[in-house]
Design an enzyme around this catalytic site. Structure first.
Site, short mmCIF file in Angstrom:
data_model
loop_
_atom_site.label_atom_id
_atom_site.label_comp_id
_atom_site.label_asym_id
_atom_site.label_seq_id
_atom_site.Cartn_x
_atom_site.Cartn_y
_atom_site.Cartn_z
N ASP A 273 0.83 -1.19 0.00
CA ASP A 273 0.00 0.00 0.00
C ASP A 273 0.88 1.26 0.00
O ASP A 273 1.76 1.38 -0.85
CB ASP A 273 -0.97 -0.04 1.18
CG ASP A 273 -1.99 1.07 1.17
OD1 ASP A 273 -2.99 0.95 0.43
OD2 ASP A 273 -1.80 2.07 1.89
N TYR B 108 -2.04 11.49 1.58
CA TYR B 108 -2.81 11.68 0.35
C TYR B 108 -2.84 13.15 -0.05
O TYR B 108 -2.81 13.47 -1.25
CB TYR B 108 -4.23 11.15 0.56
CG TYR B 108 -4.26 9.66 0.75
CD1 TYR B 108 -4.29 8.81 -0.35
CD2 TYR B 108 -4.25 9.10 2.02
CE1 TYR B 108 -4.30 7.43 -0.18
CE2 TYR B 108 -4.26 7.73 2.20
CZ TYR B 108 -4.28 6.90 1.10
OH TYR B 108 -4.28 5.54 1.26
N HIS C 122 -7.11 -6.51 -0.80
CA HIS C 122 -6.00 -5.56 -0.74
C HIS C 122 -5.05 -5.85 0.42
O HIS C 122 -3.85 -5.64 0.32
CB HIS C 122 -6.57 -4.15 -0.60
CG HIS C 122 -5.54 -3.07 -0.45
ND1 HIS C 122 -4.81 -2.59 -1.51
CD2 HIS C 122 -5.12 -2.38 0.64
CE1 HIS C 122 -3.99 -1.64 -1.09
NE2 HIS C 122 -4.16 -1.50 0.21
#
Length: 303
Positions: A118, A225, A282
């Site tokens: 990730d 982010y 994921h």
């Protein structure tokens, strides 16, 4: 000052311990496992992602120690007991890749194999491409090469899955969303999007949720982010070439990344191995630890 309290206490007999490592101006909470043969020359450095912790590597660390690797799994900046700088720019890729270099320097290891999932894998791709320090091998889990990511973001099939990146650009609201349900959202998010929710019982979910409740932790997680879009040019990816043998392990039922993100990677990585795991989410190394460990055991040489 960030409290020096571990985010996870490994069980007795696991071979894993948690300590704090000072680097170039930051202190990292590091889960470590010593190589079974006592060697300290080859470091397995393991980078977790959002919204996880070094805890996410608990199933792989003993295997790597058994294979002769000295294992360090840090909580990356902003997570758990690791320092949390306060500005968005503190989470840009130049700072994050430098953290990897600083941890390698602090370890004193002669060789490094980098493992990443990730957000850790976003950092690892950048680190391998820019060659801040030599790597022996690279293991990536469920994040595409940055050039593949750019290609996929031009397609609706990926753009619709990446909505949250744009939502995270808003002020304060993402932090408020992560604070819902008395702060249990983080652990519940992982369990809800897993293909094996039974692997994330109350104890596992609590470790992630408790860490997210630490002062400033939610903002730090979201700032990755924010910095990705606001400060996306802090490292030069050049031609994107990765010159070390690279393994990609991919859970096919990824809620955030479409399967086409695995395609075309060999254009930038000449020595490339892809292992796809059907019916795995994921959270691949936690969803299917036996399968992931079998892949690592076969692909990795003895340290």
């Amino acid at each position: 000052m960030t409290e020096r309290c571990a985010s996870w206490h490994p069980p007795v007999g696991s071979g894993i311990a948690v300590r704090f490592v000072e680097t170039n101006g930051l202190t990292f909470e590091v889960a470590e496992a010593e190589a079974k043969d006592g060697s300290r020359d080859h470091l397995a450095l393991m980078l977790h992602g959002f919204p996880e912790l070094h805890y996410s590597w608990r199933h792989q660390m003993p295997l790597l120690a058994e294979k002769g690797y000295r294992v360090w799994a840090p909580n990356i900046r902003g997570y758990g007991g690791t320092d949390r700088p306060g500005e968005v720019c503190d989470y840009a890729l130049d700072r994050l890749t430098q953290d990897v270099a600083d941890l390698i320097d602090a370890s004193g290891a002669k060789q490094v194999t980098l493992f990443a999932h990730d957000w850790g894998a976003i950092i690892a791709w950048g680190f391998a491409i820019t060659k801040l320090r030599p790597l022996t091998r690279l293991v990536i889990m469920n994040v595409p090469h940055p050039m593949v990511a750019r290609r996929e973001m031009r397609h609706w099939r990926q753009l619709k899955k990446s909505w949250y990146i744009f939502a995270f650009q808003l002020p304060w609201l993402p932090e408020k969303m992560l604070a819902r349900k008395d702060g249990n959202v983080v652990g519940d998010l992982i369990a809800r999007t897993s293909c094996r929710p039974e692997a994330f019982g109350p104890a596992e979910r609590a470790i992630y949720s408790d860490a997210s409740r630490r002062p400033g932790a939610r903002s730090a997680m979201v700032n990755y982010y924010r910095a990705l879009l606001r400060h996306g040019d802090t490292i030069d990816l050049g031609d994107g070439r990765v010159e070390v043998p690279t393994l990609m392990v991919w859970g096919e039922e990824d809620v955030a990344l479409n399967i086409h993100c695995t395609e075309g990677t060999e254009q930038w990585v000449s020595d490339f191995t892809l292992k796809r795991l059907p019916s795995v989410s994921h959270w691949v190394q936690q969803d299917a630890p036996e399968d992931v460990n079998a892949i690592l055991k076969e692909w990795l040489p003895k340290a």
